[in-house]
Design a protein around this motif. Sequence first.
Motif, short mmCIF file in Angstrom:
data_model
loop_
_atom_site.label_atom_id
_atom_site.label_comp_id
_atom_site.label_asym_id
_atom_site.label_seq_id
_atom_site.Cartn_x
_atom_site.Cartn_y
_atom_site.Cartn_z
N UNK A 53 37.08 28.03 43.60
CA UNK A 53 37.84 29.27 43.63
C UNK A 53 37.54 30.08 42.37
N UNK A 54 37.45 31.37 42.54
CA UNK A 54 37.22 32.27 41.41
C UNK A 54 38.29 33.35 41.45
N UNK A 55 38.68 33.84 40.27
CA UNK A 55 39.59 34.97 40.20
C UNK A 55 39.00 36.02 39.28
N UNK A 56 39.05 37.28 39.71
CA UNK A 56 38.41 38.37 38.98
C UNK A 56 39.48 39.29 38.42
N UNK A 57 39.73 39.25 37.11
CA UNK A 57 40.70 40.16 36.52
C UNK A 57 40.13 41.58 36.44
N UNK A 58 40.97 42.56 36.15
CA UNK A 58 40.49 43.95 36.02
C UNK A 58 39.41 44.05 34.94
N UNK A 59 38.39 44.84 35.22
CA UNK A 59 37.34 45.06 34.26
C UNK A 59 36.23 44.04 34.28
N UNK A 60 36.39 42.96 35.04
CA UNK A 60 35.37 41.94 35.15
C UNK A 60 34.66 42.06 36.49
N UNK A 61 33.79 41.08 36.77
CA UNK A 61 33.08 41.09 38.04
C UNK A 61 32.84 39.67 38.52
N UNK A 62 32.42 39.55 39.76
CA UNK A 62 32.03 38.24 40.29
C UNK A 62 30.67 38.40 40.97
N UNK A 73 41.10 37.65 48.63
CA UNK A 73 42.52 38.01 48.67
C UNK A 73 42.81 38.94 47.50
N UNK A 74 43.47 40.09 47.80
CA UNK A 74 43.75 41.09 46.77
C UNK A 74 45.19 40.98 46.28
N UNK A 75 45.36 41.08 44.96
CA UNK A 75 46.68 41.14 44.35
C UNK A 75 46.75 42.41 43.53
N UNK A 76 47.79 43.21 43.78
CA UNK A 76 47.84 44.53 43.18
C UNK A 76 46.92 45.48 43.94
N UNK A 214 50.94 38.32 37.32
CA UNK A 214 51.10 39.50 36.48
C UNK A 214 50.60 40.75 37.20
N UNK A 215 49.52 40.60 37.98
CA UNK A 215 48.98 41.75 38.71
C UNK A 215 49.95 42.26 39.77
N UNK A 216 50.78 41.37 40.32
CA UNK A 216 51.72 41.81 41.35
C UNK A 216 53.03 42.30 40.74
N UNK A 217 53.16 42.23 39.40
CA UNK A 217 54.30 42.84 38.74
C UNK A 217 55.33 41.89 38.18
N UNK A 218 55.09 40.56 38.25
CA UNK A 218 56.04 39.61 37.65
C UNK A 218 56.08 39.80 36.14
#
Length: 255
Positions: A53-62, A73-76, A214-218
């Motif tokens: 599994x990989x997760x891509x934060x804002x400003x990064x890439x995969x 799957x998109x969050x935010x 955090x991306x979904x607002x918690x």
Amino acid sequence: MSSSVDFSFATRPLVPYAHDYRHGDSEPRHHHNCAQLVHTLSGVVRIETDLGHWIVPPGRGVWLPAGVPHALQMTGNVAARTLFVDPLARADLPASCQVVQVSPLLRELIVSALALPESYAPASRAERIYELILDEIRVMTELPFSLPEPQSEALISLCDALRAEPGESWTLENSARRINVSSRTLARRFYQETGLQFSDWVRRARLMEALARLARGDSVLTVSLDLGYESQSAFSAMFRRIMGVAPSDYFPPAS
């Protein structure tokens, strides 16, 4: 990302594509016959493959090599800028899935490529931009936002439980008891199957879950306590050490 893009590389080595997603959007498992660089301007993208599994934060890439089945799957609200790359464009393109640092130069080149014509003359500005993009892809820095999957049934079950309850006490000793092995055996087998120490895998799993929440607002406090940290400051210190900024700066509260 989208299978509706025209992947003809007859006139250029890559196809740029811009698409925005809403929170909760997803794409079912699919694959492309070309490589992909997915760069996110906002939101978090989770990628699942057979290998991990990989997760891509804002400003990064995969980076996804050609032929790798993956689901997203998109969050935010995710603003994605994607390059579909001819796998024959260069002999030394990355060979494995990886989350990468997108340099300011590459980011601006991707934006410029969106306005380029499909056909262009040799030695033209368009050709130079495409070739420079390929040069930048070759030197991208890999980031530690992946969770490699183990192969054995016992360790797969353990990792699934950890992802489901990341705030539990996942010490090596506690985790070994869950699958009825010694802590030394768990440590050895886990490293053999994933290439990571167990504690590093747990830390990454918690960070990836934190990024999605955090991306979904918690709130930072809620995320800190839910993930098993003793305090918000302890979580923020971990986040700053890996991400370079505090969580409140990386995902500022909506105004």
